[in-house]
Design a protein around this motif. Structure first.
Motif, short mmCIF file in Angstrom:
data_model
loop_
_atom_site.label_atom_id
_atom_site.label_comp_id
_atom_site.label_asym_id
_atom_site.label_seq_id
_atom_site.Cartn_x
_atom_site.Cartn_y
_atom_site.Cartn_z
N LEU B 568 0.78 -1.16 0.29
CA LEU B 568 0.15 0.10 0.14
C LEU B 568 1.00 1.15 -0.06
CD1 LEU B 568 -2.85 1.54 0.24
CD2 LEU B 568 -2.49 1.34 2.84
N LEU B 569 1.92 1.32 0.93
CA LEU B 569 2.87 2.20 0.90
C LEU B 569 3.48 2.60 -0.44
CD1 LEU B 569 4.13 4.54 2.98
CD2 LEU B 569 5.93 2.92 3.41
N GLU B 570 3.79 1.54 -1.15
CA GLU B 570 4.68 1.70 -2.39
C GLU B 570 3.62 2.25 -3.33
OE1 GLU B 570 7.74 1.25 -2.69
OE2 GLU B 570 7.89 0.68 -0.56
N GLN B 572 0.96 4.29 -2.73
CA GLN B 572 0.97 5.57 -2.26
C GLN B 572 2.16 6.48 -3.05
OE1 GLN B 572 0.29 4.78 1.83
NE2 GLN B 572 -1.64 5.75 1.83
N LYS B 573 3.37 5.96 -2.92
CA LYS B 573 4.33 6.62 -3.50
C LYS B 573 4.54 6.81 -4.95
CE LYS B 573 7.89 4.87 0.03
NZ LYS B 573 9.08 3.86 0.34
N LYS B 576 2.06 9.61 -5.74
CA LYS B 576 2.68 10.78 -5.44
C LYS B 576 3.36 11.28 -6.82
CE LYS B 576 4.75 13.74 -2.69
NZ LYS B 576 4.21 14.72 -1.63
#
Lengths: 384, 602
Positions: B568-570, B572-573, B576
């Motif tokens: 999920l964080l990837e 989001q990155k 961005k």
């Protein structure tokens, strides 16, 4: 690179079988007509041996039987595995040993045997205190048998927790308030309260996509969450993690290990582990896992080294889920990265100004408002 | 191999989108043996992926077909495929003027549609003989008689010689070829007269260099001739003369009435000008062909790489694209918000979109496009003049005496039912009605409109109001003074220069409100609330607020599966990277262009 540190270790054992697959569940669970229990006992033992060979210096602080439905295991298997852990690793005095259980009459009848096998904490998947909701969630039990199982569990085990799923379709704030009130009245020391999320490749995913039901909107979900925080705190079981509530001293030590980013081994099909700076995952399909273990002595699908950046991100993702937040010194010990090396300092001060983060004597934590938007908050903190 | 002029037929095909133009062209090529079955790609003439996907033609294409007619004679048929969009109206008119007739393809069930009208009238203006072809007659819903009547009523041409066909099944293709031979007149011209050749189009070929599509009007064009481009004033040696069948075939010469190509050792398409007249230096013609107009950029916008390190790649890509399309211009630009990029000029909005899409697709660039702008002429108090095509360069208002904006005369064909909506649209866009006439159940409306009201989304609105039935054509009629102001957009109190625009004072508030509403939808919720304001000078004229995100947290996270949270964080990155950050606010790239579409208003 293996860690020289010989710290604590949590042991997770995955039992992948269920009598039926629930529509919301995306865990590694499978339905099979028959299970060769003796064979499974041997292979799980082999995996324990394998992991113990790598982590022998660690002290085991908790064992967790998850699934699937581990209450479908033979108590004999559970006993064998607990004994093995105690032989393979040093353990601490008050070793926490949890079993996830379905609240059915059949399984409740075996609670005594599980206790005799060494289980000292159970977590019951009650999920709802309402028969229509239980049907919607495609659970096999009804409310009556769930409450009976809960009573049995409370009579046998010192430590009992149960799960509820809320923010269900058309669930009003009032209805949840009543349900949660009822749940708190049972007097367990621990509650896991999850908002319903639709995961891909579940029974619900398709129905939801086709418009079969709707979920509460963002504002309602936020209100439901806030209400939950207030009610559990009033009842003496404040949240210690996003979805977990406990009386003082009753938090799940096993799950705390994950959130504190301690080492843990995970054995059984699809189980995940973090040990020796590696992320491990086991083969997911039970038969494939079984064959692999019998041939190679372990069911590993991957054991990927975690670089310091990955460890730092993971520890942040987990640690900010906790109400106490992150202890900067422990964080550095466990990840090798200082906390201010992963958190963008201008993003942090902006988050503090916005009331989403707060400094603690030992480090940082998210505020209640911050925890409600934690996914976005963490992304912002690491500059994404 | 100069062809007997009486055996030449030059024609183009006019059709509404989806009425079967490309299929018919393919069939004609097949029937005359231009290509073997195995060589047929669907829609032979539209070369670019974008052309095939959008069903539009951007570059003129031509194919020479040899047809043995029923009278026993062999004819040379030159099929000229022309661009079909107002952005390329000039190119269309040049292509049409290189032909003597047109095939008008009409769908036997759909009947005449708007897009056909403008093009067929243009063909009639060029004195074309029109051969109607009623296509798709094998469909159950086909009603050829009704469609014939409609053609007579609406367009006003005879359908006595109309051909019934089905390009898909091959039905009537022979009849189409016969009709071309019988009804389209041969070209005229004297092979021994001084050379006079029209430059119809040009493009860059990686093996041949610049290829120039030509139509010989008078005289004979040969390899080895020294020629002069009369408008450009440049001189070149013809090193290759050829035709497309549609494969390239070199020939010794091209006589009057013939269509083909030449190469003349040219490296850049920019050296050629569509509509220019080529003549021989040794024996030049007296007068160039009428109707030449230099290419002029009409719409401007900034193109910025999302990833600042792609700037050089963008420059290279623009240079390469320009090799093949001299009708757009670019020069370096810097923006406080977007960094280094290029200010680009285009023939129109579609042209802008095409270039943008080609950069994205063929050159793998991630781009941010700023608000399209037109050229404003500013008269300063000190008597100096300046041309403005970037709102960011607008001088201080106290120094400005007045501003002029470009106007166009627009001709719109629209079915009666939608006339009201179209008139309102034109009024809302400060239009001045000049004429309103009826042709059957269709109205022809002529309006004078400020171009800056058209570049945003006029065409989209026109299509949506008329459900695609209105057609639109325009030409520029010069600059006029207007009460124009610069409107800025502030996100979280910070001006976003890429979103500022020049607007008429009377429409500023409505547009400002709309922009704020659009941005509110386009910018995702953040962890804090975000005010969005439109302002003229220091005065806020519209405001919206994006409320703070309420809830975004993964409920369940145990079993120790951190990897999923990491994913999920990837994600989001990655997300961005498709954003631009202004202060603390991330604005998605698509917001920059989408904000300018006026949506459902009006």
């Amino acid at each position: 690179m293996p860690s020289a540190r010989s710290g604590t270790l949590a042991v997770y054992i995955h039992w992948p079988f269920c009598e039926s697959k629930c529509a919301y569940c995306d865990f590694n669970s499978h339905v099979r007509d028959t299970v060769d229990h003796a064979r499974w006992r041997q292979t799980l033992l082999a995996e324990l041996n394998f992991e113990a060979g790598l982590t022998s210096g660690h002290q085991v602080t908790s064992i967790f039987f998850g699934g699937g439905t581990p209450s479908l295991m033979q108590p004999e298997t559970v006993a064998t595995l607990i004994d093995a852990v105690k032989k393979l690793w040093p353990t601490n005095d008050n070793l926490e040993i949890t079993l996830e259980a379905n609240p059915s009459s059949v399984e409740a009848a075996r609670f005594k045997d599980f206790a005799a096998a060494g289980i000292n904490r159970v977590s019951l998947g009650i999920q709802a205190l309402d028969d229509r909701a239980l049907q919607f969630l495609t659970r096999r039990h009804d409310l009556k048998s769930a409450l009976a199982a809960l009573a049995t569990a409370q009579a046998i085990f010192d430590r009992v927790s149960f799960d509820l799923i809320y923010a269900r379709p058309e669930q009003t704030i009032d209805a949840w308030e009543q349900e949660l009130k009822q749940a708190l009245a049972f007097g367990t020391g621990h509650l896991s309260l999850y908002q319903l999320t639709i995961e891909p490749n579940t029974g619900f995913a398709g129905t939801y996509k086709r418009g079969g039901f709707t979920l509460p909107d963002e504002d309602t979900a936020a209100e439901l969450y806030t209400l939950t925080q207030a009610m559990t705190a009033d009842a003496g079981l404040p949240a210690y993690e996003i979805s977990n509530h406990a009386r003082p001293g009753q938090a799940s030590r096993h799950n705390l290990s994950y959130w504190a980013y301690d080492d843990y081994v995970g054995i059984g099909p699809g189980a995940h582990g973090r040990r020796l700076h590696q992320a491990t995952a086991r083969l997911k399909r039970p038969e494939a896992w079984l064959e692999r273990v019998e041939q190679h002595g372990n069911g590993l699908e991957t054991a990927e080294p975690l670089d310091s950046r990955s460890r730092a991100e993971e520890a942040l993702l987990m640690g900010l889920r906790l109400t106490v937040g992150i202890d900067a010194e422990l964080y550095y010990q466990r990840t090798g990265t200082p906390l201010n090396g992963i958190i963008d300092q201008s993003a942090l001060s902006a988050s503090i100004d916005d009331g989403l983060m707060v400094a603690t004597p030992k480090g940082v934590t998210a505020t209640a408002a911050g925890r409600l938007v934690l996914n976005r908050l963490i992304a912002t903190l690491v500059g994404a | 191999m100069t062809t007997d002029i009486s055996k030449i037929r030059n024609f183009s095909i006019i059709a509404h989108i989806d009425h079967g133009k490309s299929t018919l062209a393919d069939r004609l090529i097949q029937a005359t043996g231009g290509l073997q079955q195995r060589e047929m790609v669907e829609q032979v003439l539209d070369n670019m992926d974008i052309e095939r996907e959008r069903g539009i033609t951007i570059k003129a294409q031509t194919v020479r077909l040899d047809y043995k007619a029923k009278d026993g004679q062999t004819y040379v048929l030159n099929l000229m495929d022309t661009p079909g969009h107002v952005d390329f109206a000039y190119e269309v008119s040049r292509s049409l003027s290189a032909c003597e007739g047109s095939i008008l393809v009409v769908d036997a069930s759909q009947g005449v549609e708007a897009q056909t009208l403008a093009n067929v009238y243009q063909a009639i203006e060029h004195d074309h003989e029109i051969v109607p072809v009623i296509n798709k007659i094998d469909l159950p819903s086909a009603d050829p008689d009704k469609v014939k009547l409609q053609i007579e009523d609406v367009i006003g041409i005879s359908t006595e010689h109309a051909v019934l066909a089905s390009a898909k099944s091959g039905l009537g293709i022979e009849d189409v070829l016969e009709a071309i031979v019988r009804f389209i007149p041969p070209p005229k011209g004297d092979p021994s007269a001084p050379l006079k050749v029209m430059l119809v189009d040009s493009w860059y070929d990686q093996y041949l260099g610049v290829v120039i599509l030509v139509r010989v009007i008078e005289g004979t064009l040969r390899k080895g001739q020294m020629i002069k481009m009369m408008a450009a004033g440049t001189e070149h040696l013809v090193d290759r003369v050829g035709v497309f069948r549609p494969k390239i075939e070199t020939v010794d010469d091209l006589g009057p009435g013939e269509v083909g190509f030449i190469t003349a050792q040219m490296k850049e398409v920019a050296q050629t000008r569509v509509g220019d007249t080529l003549t021989e230096i040794k024996r030049p013609c007296a007068e160039p062909l009428p109707g030449f107009a230099p290419v002029q950029s009409v719409v401007f916008c900034g193109l910025f790489p999302v990833d600042a390190s792609d700037f050089e790649k963008l420059r290279d890509s623009l240079s390469k694209l320009r090799l093949n399309d001299a009708s757009f211009t670019f020069e370096m630009e810097t923006s406080a918000a977007l960094g280094f990029g290029f200010r680009c000029g285009f023939l129109g909005l579609l042209h802008l979109e095409i270039i943008q899409e080609r950069l994205t697709r063929e050159y793998d660039l991630n781009l941010i496009t700023t608000a399209p702008s037109v050229i404003y002429k500013i008269q300063m108090n000190d008597g100096t003049n300046l041309e403005l095509h970037n709102p960011a360069d607008m001088p201080d208002t106290v120094r400005i005496a007045h501003i002029e904006e470009p106007w166009i005369e627009a001709t719109i064909f629209v079915p009666d039912d939608y006339l009201g909506g179209i008139l309102k649209l034109c009024q809302d866009r400060r239009g001045i009605q000049k004429n309103l006439t009826y042709a059957g159940t269709r109205a022809m409306v002529v309006y004078e409109l400020p171009l800056n009201e058209v570049v945003f989304d006029f065409y989209d609105r026109l299509k949506s109001i008329s459900r695609g039935y209105a057609s639109f054509d325009y030409h520029q009629i010069g600059h006029r003074e207007g009460d124009l102001v610069k409107m800025s957009l502030l996100v979280n109190e910070e001006p976003v220069d890429a979103l500022s625009m020049i607007v008429h004072r009377s429409t500023a508030e409505a547009r400002g409100r709309h922009m704020c509403e659009r941005m509110k939808d386009l910018i995702p919720r953040h962890l804090f609330k975000i005010p969005i304001q439109a302002a003229i000078g220091g005065k806020v004229i519209a405001r919206e607020t994006i409320s703070a995100m309420r809830k975004d947290v993964t409920a369940k996270c145990y079993g120790g599966d951190i990897s999923r949270k990491k994913k999920l964080l990837e994600k989001q990155k990655e997300g961005k990277k498709r954003m631009r950050t202004f202060g603390r606010v991330d604005i998605p790239q698509e917001a920059f262009i989408a904000a300018l579409r006026m949506g459902d208003e009006g």
